[in-house]
Design a protein around this motif. Structure first.
Motif, PDB file in Angstrom:
ATOM      1  N   THR A   7      -1.180  10.069   0.974  1.00 31.96           N
ATOM      2  CA  THR A   7      -2.437   9.489   0.533  1.00 31.96           C
ATOM      3  C   THR A   7      -2.717   9.898  -0.911  1.00 31.96           C
ATOM      4  N   GLY A  62      -1.197   2.867  -8.169  1.00 31.08           N
ATOM      5  CA  GLY A  62      -0.266   3.301  -7.124  1.00 31.08           C
ATOM      6  C   GLY A  62       1.049   3.811  -7.635  1.00 31.08           C
ATOM      7  N   GLY A  81       0.793  -1.226   0.000  1.00 30.65           N
ATOM      8  CA  GLY A  81       0.000   0.000   0.000  1.00 30.65           C
ATOM      9  C   GLY A  81       0.819   1.265   0.000  1.00 30.65           C
TER      10      GLY A  81
END
Length: 443
Positions: free
Chosen positions: A387, A168, A152
């Motif tokens: 984020t 990502g 992540g």
């Protein structure tokens, strides 16, 4: 490891939502510490002889402190070591400008190898990196992508390979698509509606041609000629001849001379005399030609244009960022040509600071490492973290070479100027924007 801590400086990059940083000096950096050894997993302890619990995948444990760790993947040894070092020095400069006591930069050498890059990325994640800057090449980014995705962690790659963007990964490298849209948009605003294109048969050429088609058709223009060639081709004569419709226009000249001769009146004979030095007759099939090429091949193409009656007067030559090099004005056919690129003022200021600090001129891609590091430092100090909403702030950021923003698609959009080639260099035709238009809504 402390990485590169305890270095502060003046602000360079800030979100446009707040304010634009001013260029400031920085102290000379120290050496980059050697990478810390990768932590080893704890020894496994055999369970007691009872029914075992369900298997659990071991997860790396982040360090228990308040440090903000940022990984940096670059080729610091091997064939591209000089480029990697230039980008590392640029990252250090951003760290001095914006880093605080909590910001730690963790550089790792990929040697230009996808496998080594993936292993290094895994090590950085285990060391607690919240974001990975780099790697440089598309194949490396593709190898790092699943490693980072599983943990992540976002990746800000310096690659220009849009095929690895998304999921990502953001590619910060300069993209031909936005350069073509920018220069074609200005051309059409100035009344040029018919376009030809010359491009290599490569993914870069494919992107340039498709971007031209999309931009022209959206604005009601026409792509009239498309000529492709094998990369590295040494004889482009026939290609330029076909581009100009030379045979047809030469035939039209013969027919016109015959017509005027048959008429025989004074006005027709005067027109015939005006055609005495002509090689062709009739208009070219385009108002502008996009040449998606640079370097020696661009110069070879341009040198052929006058031989087939493609003159820079009636035809506007257009280029991509590959035209952003010195000396193009020595080729007469390119003088007056337009291309999209970052505004030169920011680049010039960056180069001056870099050379004063490190004693050599930075590589062309060094600003990518500066911007990525500065962006990371800004987000770290702002408390938003790494984020997706913070990274893709629609207002964008002010970088070393102008404004840019990360798009949800995984590519970067830049505020580009349109430059005109002159005999002695380049001059701006249309300045780079200082703010972004509102992002188009996603369906």
């Amino acid at each position: 490891m402390r990485g590169m801590e305890d270095r502060r400086g003046a602000s360079w990059l800030v979100t446009l939502a707040a304010c634009v940083g001013l260029l400031a000096g920085c102290a000379s950096p120290g050496s980059v510490p050697a990478p810390a050894p990768t932590p080893q997993p704890p020894p496994q302890v055999a369970p007691p002889p009872v029914a075992p619990p369900p298997p659990v995948t071991a997860q790396p444990t982040a360090p228990k402190d308040d440090k903000i760790r940022v990984g940096l993947l670059l080729p610091l040894t091997g064939a591209n070591a000089a480029l990697g070092q230039s980008m590392l020095d640029a990252a250090q400069m951003a760290l001095f400008d914006l880093g605080d006591d909590k910001f730690t930069l963790l550089p790792r050498d990929t040697q230009g190898s996808p496998g080594i890059a993936a292993t290094a990325a895994q090590g950085l994640i285990e060391e607690g990196a919240g974001v990975i800057l780099g790697p440089l090449f598309g194949a490396e980014a593709a190898a790092v992508k699943p490693v980072a995705a599983q943990a992540g962690k976002p990746v800000l790659s310096f690659s220009s390979d849009w095929n690895v963007a998304g999921g990502g990964v953001w590619t910060l490298g300069f993209q031909p698509q936005e350069q073509v849209r920018r220069v074609v948009g200005l051309s059409m605003a100035r009344g040029l509606m018919r376009f030809g294109v010359v491009a290599p048969s490569t993914p870069y050429g494919d992107a340039a041609v498709q971007s031209l088609r999309d931009a022209v058709e959206q604005a009601g223009g026409t792509v009239t000629k498309v000529e492709r060639y094998t990369a590295g081709a040494t004889n482009l004569t026939e290609l330029v001849k076909n581009l100009s419709d030379f045979d047809q226009r030469q035939g039209a000249l013969g027919a016109e001379r015959a017509r005027l001769t048959a008429l025989g009146d004074p006005e027709s004979l005067a027109a015939l005399r005006r055609l005495s030095n002509a090689d062709t007759f009739g208009p070219l099939p385009f108002d502008a030609v996009l040449i998606a090429e640079g370097g020696q091949t661009l110069r070879e193409l341009a040198a052929l244009f006058p031989f087939f009656d493609i003159d820079p007067g009636p035809v506007r030559m257009l280029g991509t960022g590959l035209w952003d090099e010195a000396g193009l004005g020595r080729e007469a056919a390119l003088v007056g040509g337009w291309f999209a690129a970052p505004a030169p003022e920011g680049r010039d200021a960056f180069e001056v600071r870099f050379q004063q600090t490190f004693g050599y001129r930075p590589h062309r891609l060094a600003t990518l490492a500066y911007d990525a590091t500065a962006l990371s430092a800004v987000l770290a100090k702002g408390g938003a973290g790494f984020t997706v909403p913070a990274l893709t702030n629609a207002n964008g950021f002010a970088g070393a070479e102008g404004i840019f923003r990360l798009l949800p698609t995984g590519t970067a959009e830049r505020g580009l100027a349109v430059m005109e080639v002159t005999r002695t260099g380049t001059t701006p035709v249309d300045p780079a924007p200082q703010t972004f238009a509102p992002a188009a809504p996603t369906s």
